[in-house]
Design a protein around this motif. Structure first.
Motif, PDB file in Angstrom:
ATOM      1  N   SER A 186       1.117  -1.158   0.572  1.00 19.09           N
ATOM      2  CA  SER A 186       0.008   0.126   0.255  1.00 19.09           C
ATOM      3  C   SER A 186       0.817   0.921   0.424  1.00 19.09           C
ATOM      4  O   SER A 186       0.600   2.028  -0.672  1.00 19.09           O
ATOM      5  CB  SER A 186      -0.799  -0.337   1.284  1.00 19.09           C
ATOM      6  OG  SER A 186       0.035   0.022   2.456  1.00 19.09           O
ATOM      7  N   THR A 187       1.753   1.042   0.475  1.00 20.22           N
ATOM      8  CA  THR A 187       2.589   2.819   0.793  1.00 20.22           C
ATOM      9  C   THR A 187       3.852   3.060  -0.689  1.00 20.22           C
ATOM     10  O   THR A 187       4.377   3.771  -0.675  1.00 20.22           O
ATOM     11  CB  THR A 187       3.641   2.413   2.205  1.00 20.22           C
ATOM     12  OG1 THR A 187       4.800   0.818   1.550  1.00 20.22           O
ATOM     13  CG2 THR A 187       3.047   2.373   3.069  1.00 20.22           C
ATOM     14  N   LEU A 209       8.290   7.581   5.096  1.00 21.51           N
ATOM     15  CA  LEU A 209       7.761   7.323   6.804  1.00 21.51           C
ATOM     16  C   LEU A 209       7.105   8.330   7.650  1.00 21.51           C
ATOM     17  O   LEU A 209       6.634   6.659   7.705  1.00 21.51           O
ATOM     18  CB  LEU A 209       8.729   8.875   7.489  1.00 21.51           C
ATOM     19  CG  LEU A 209       9.342   8.718   8.684  1.00 21.51           C
ATOM     20  CD1 LEU A 209       9.887   7.598   9.016  1.00 21.51           C
ATOM     21  CD2 LEU A 209       9.880   9.671   9.251  1.00 21.51           C
ATOM     22  N   ALA A 210       6.145   8.668   6.519  1.00 22.23           N
ATOM     23  CA  ALA A 210       4.272   9.214   7.061  1.00 22.23           C
ATOM     24  C   ALA A 210       3.659   8.428   6.795  1.00 22.23           C
ATOM     25  O   ALA A 210       2.679   7.654   7.692  1.00 22.23           O
ATOM     26  CB  ALA A 210       4.275  10.538   6.582  1.00 22.23           C
ATOM     27  N   ALA A 211       4.250   7.650   5.193  1.00 23.16           N
ATOM     28  CA  ALA A 211       2.958   6.161   5.246  1.00 23.16           C
ATOM     29  C   ALA A 211       3.328   5.328   5.598  1.00 23.16           C
ATOM     30  O   ALA A 211       1.644   4.612   5.970  1.00 23.16           O
ATOM     31  CB  ALA A 211       3.146   6.352   3.594  1.00 23.16           C
ATOM     32  N   SER A 212       4.731   5.102   6.242  1.00 18.63           N
ATOM     33  CA  SER A 212       4.964   4.181   6.960  1.00 18.63           C
ATOM     34  C   SER A 212       3.969   3.708   7.964  1.00 18.63           C
ATOM     35  O   SER A 212       3.167   2.833   8.623  1.00 18.63           O
ATOM     36  CB  SER A 212       6.000   3.500   6.453  1.00 18.63           C
ATOM     37  OG  SER A 212       6.558   3.677   5.277  1.00 18.63           O
ATOM     38  N   ILE A 213       4.247   4.512   9.073  1.00 19.82           N
ATOM     39  CA  ILE A 213       4.125   5.116  10.670  1.00 19.82           C
ATOM     40  C   ILE A 213       2.663   5.295  10.601  1.00 19.82           C
ATOM     41  O   ILE A 213       1.739   4.483  11.285  1.00 19.82           O
ATOM     42  CB  ILE A 213       4.417   6.698  10.837  1.00 19.82           C
ATOM     43  CG1 ILE A 213       5.990   5.896  11.658  1.00 19.82           C
ATOM     44  CG2 ILE A 213       4.273   6.175  12.245  1.00 19.82           C
ATOM     45  CD1 ILE A 213       6.748   7.048  11.217  1.00 19.82           C
ATOM     46  N   GLY A 214       2.405   5.553   9.515  1.00 20.35           N
ATOM     47  CA  GLY A 214       0.337   6.121   9.680  1.00 20.35           C
ATOM     48  C   GLY A 214      -0.373   4.791   9.287  1.00 20.35           C
ATOM     49  O   GLY A 214      -1.063   3.862   9.809  1.00 20.35           O
ATOM     50  N   GLY A 251       7.119  -2.988   6.837  1.00 25.12           N
ATOM     51  CA  GLY A 251       7.416  -3.489   5.298  1.00 25.12           C
ATOM     52  C   GLY A 251       7.041  -1.866   4.614  1.00 25.12           C
ATOM     53  O   GLY A 251       7.918  -2.143   3.318  1.00 25.12           O
ATOM     54  N   GLY A 252       6.645  -0.670   4.706  1.00 27.11           N
ATOM     55  CA  GLY A 252       6.798   0.359   4.529  1.00 27.11           C
ATOM     56  C   GLY A 252       7.700   1.325   3.973  1.00 27.11           C
ATOM     57  O   GLY A 252       8.862   1.623   3.645  1.00 27.11           O
ATOM     58  N   LEU A 253       8.521   1.013   5.885  1.00 22.66           N
ATOM     59  CA  LEU A 253      10.165   1.718   5.836  1.00 22.66           C
ATOM     60  C   LEU A 253      11.363   1.313   4.835  1.00 22.66           C
ATOM     61  O   LEU A 253      12.403   1.454   5.192  1.00 22.66           O
ATOM     62  CB  LEU A 253      10.238   1.423   7.581  1.00 22.66           C
ATOM     63  CG  LEU A 253       9.361   2.099   8.586  1.00 22.66           C
ATOM     64  CD1 LEU A 253       9.702   1.796   9.235  1.00 22.66           C
ATOM     65  CD2 LEU A 253      10.170   3.528   8.018  1.00 22.66           C
ATOM     66  N   VAL A 313       0.526  -2.070  -8.338  1.00 25.03           N
ATOM     67  CA  VAL A 313       1.159  -0.627  -7.678  1.00 25.03           C
ATOM     68  C   VAL A 313       1.791   0.522  -7.375  1.00 25.03           C
ATOM     69  O   VAL A 313       1.778   1.437  -7.505  1.00 25.03           O
ATOM     70  CB  VAL A 313       0.683  -0.960  -5.894  1.00 25.03           C
ATOM     71  CG1 VAL A 313       0.430   0.183  -4.965  1.00 25.03           C
ATOM     72  CG2 VAL A 313      -0.880  -2.298  -5.110  1.00 25.03           C
ATOM     73  N   LEU A 314       3.096  -1.232  -7.738  1.00 29.49           N
ATOM     74  CA  LEU A 314       4.394   0.443  -8.415  1.00 29.49           C
ATOM     75  C   LEU A 314       4.149   1.048  -9.654  1.00 29.49           C
ATOM     76  O   LEU A 314       4.319   2.548  -9.726  1.00 29.49           O
ATOM     77  CB  LEU A 314       5.053  -0.619  -8.456  1.00 29.49           C
ATOM     78  CG  LEU A 314       6.927  -0.188  -9.415  1.00 29.49           C
ATOM     79  CD1 LEU A 314       7.195   0.647  -7.359  1.00 29.49           C
ATOM     80  CD2 LEU A 314       8.311  -1.291  -8.851  1.00 29.49           C
ATOM     81  N   GLY A 315       3.513   0.883 -10.317  1.00 31.29           N
ATOM     82  CA  GLY A 315       3.619   1.177 -11.912  1.00 31.29           C
ATOM     83  C   GLY A 315       2.205   2.509 -11.522  1.00 31.29           C
ATOM     84  O   GLY A 315       2.629   3.986 -12.373  1.00 31.29           O
ATOM     85  N   VAL A 316       1.342   2.067 -11.379  1.00 30.54           N
ATOM     86  CA  VAL A 316       0.254   2.867 -10.797  1.00 30.54           C
ATOM     87  C   VAL A 316       0.945   3.870 -10.253  1.00 30.54           C
ATOM     88  O   VAL A 316       0.822   5.744 -10.821  1.00 30.54           O
ATOM     89  CB  VAL A 316      -0.961   3.138 -10.061  1.00 30.54           C
ATOM     90  CG1 VAL A 316      -1.546   3.941  -9.479  1.00 30.54           C
ATOM     91  CG2 VAL A 316      -1.566   1.762 -10.793  1.00 30.54           C
TER      92      VAL A 316
END
Length: 323
Positions: A186-187, A209-214, A251-253, A313-316
């Motif tokens: 998702s990030t 960082l904001a997306a991962s922690i959120g 996963g996001g970080l 998702v990456l391509g989007v």
């Protein structure tokens, strides 16, 4: 709170009676907790509870012979020196190993109590009884081993191992995998959209960082509040929430950290993006492996589902950022 050395013989017997009664109830609570998941181990704890009831009966007979029927209101919590244990028997869906370790601690504590009590007692009959109970508690480990050999046959052990694996998957792997998938996939869109929109590592890092922690906080609370574990056997909701939240953030970080490459470096953006791409590839394959290993998903099917979804998702994200 009284010191153990200050207890009278009457109080020593009263504490012993209350302790045996409480231990019997604790073993029965373990048996009830294990009944559906590990029925044979539940039988083991039921028999141990009966042993404690027998000890209480012997102590009560001795007490009534010496002091009558009125028991003073004193328990081991009122005496210094006893271990202050967390009442885990109030927690449902404990692991079998946790329960067995708690039982071993209880037996050791009871043995130590009877040894010290026998040393302190003057009455020959009481001392003999307490010494016999100390030996009985010391032998509980052998009784448990004997009962284990009788009850937990190889077939039963194999079934309990399968149950333990299912519980491990429900309580740890499932919420952790859900978090890792959400954090890793998702990030991707916001991170790479920011990267290709700004071409600045510092700005991209802040977005990631904001997306991962959120996402970690959101997924953690969602998992903790979705199921209290009382019916599903999935364990503590807060432990699951913590596992899910941490894995989501991780996963996001993972693909955010490469954007710590300083912008002053030559080709800093492309260096960071290349490293992030490699990290994303590793993350997606790791998720596919975990799904295949623990969730009984065919590996190629897991790869197709996870890697294809991640690539989309990456391509989007790249398309939106470059627009």
């Amino acid at each position: 709170m009284k010191k153990f050395a200050d207890l009278t013989e009457r109080e020593v017997l009263a504490v012993a009676i209350a302790s045996e009664e409480e231990d019997s109830r604790i073993y029965m609570s373990f048996a009830e907790d294990l009944a559906e998941r590990y029925p044979e181990s539940a039988r083991l704890f039921e028999q141990m509870a009966e042993e404690e009831k027998g000890h209480r009966h012997m102590l009560l007979e001795m007490y009534e012979q010496r002091f009558g029927q009125n028991l003073p209101p004193i328990r081991r919590d009122n005496v210094k020196g006893f271990l202050r244990r967390r009442p885990i028997w109030l927690t449902k869906n404990l692991s079998l190993e946790t329960i067995r370790k708690e039982a071993a601690t209880m037996e050791f504590e009871a043995e130590r109590f009877y040894i010290k009590a026998a040393e302190q007692t003057q009455d020959v009959g009481v001392r003999r009884l307490l010494a016999d109970l100390a030996e009985a508690e010391k032998g509980h480990e052998h009784v448990a081993a004997k009962l284990t050999d009788e009850i937990l046959t190889p077939d039963v052990r194999e079934e309990e191992d399968r149950t333990r694996r299912r519980v491990f998957v429900l309580q740890y792997v499932q919420p952790g995998l859900a978090g890792l998938m959400d954090g890793s996939v998702s990030t991707l869109a916001p991170l790479f959209a920011a990267a290709f929109a700004t071409h600045q590592n510092s700005q991209t890092f802040l977005v990631g960082l904001a997306a991962s922690i959120g996402a970690g906080i959101s997924m953690g609370f969602a998992e903790a509040l979705s199921d209290d574990g009382s019916l599903t056997g999935r364990g503590s909701p807060w432990l699951r929430g913590l596992t899910c939240g941490l894995m989501t953030a991780l996963g996001g970080l993972g693909h955010t950290m490469p954007y710590l490459v300083p912008d002053r470096w030559a080709n800093a953006f492309w260096i960071a993006t290349a490293i992030a791409g490699i990290v994303v590839f590793v993350e997606l394959w790791a998720i596919a492996y975990i799904r295949a290993r623990y969730m009984d998903t065919p590996f190629l099917q897991a790869v197709f589902q996870i890697v294809l979804g991640g690539v989309i998702v990456l391509g989007v994200g790249i398309l939106i950022g470059a627009a």
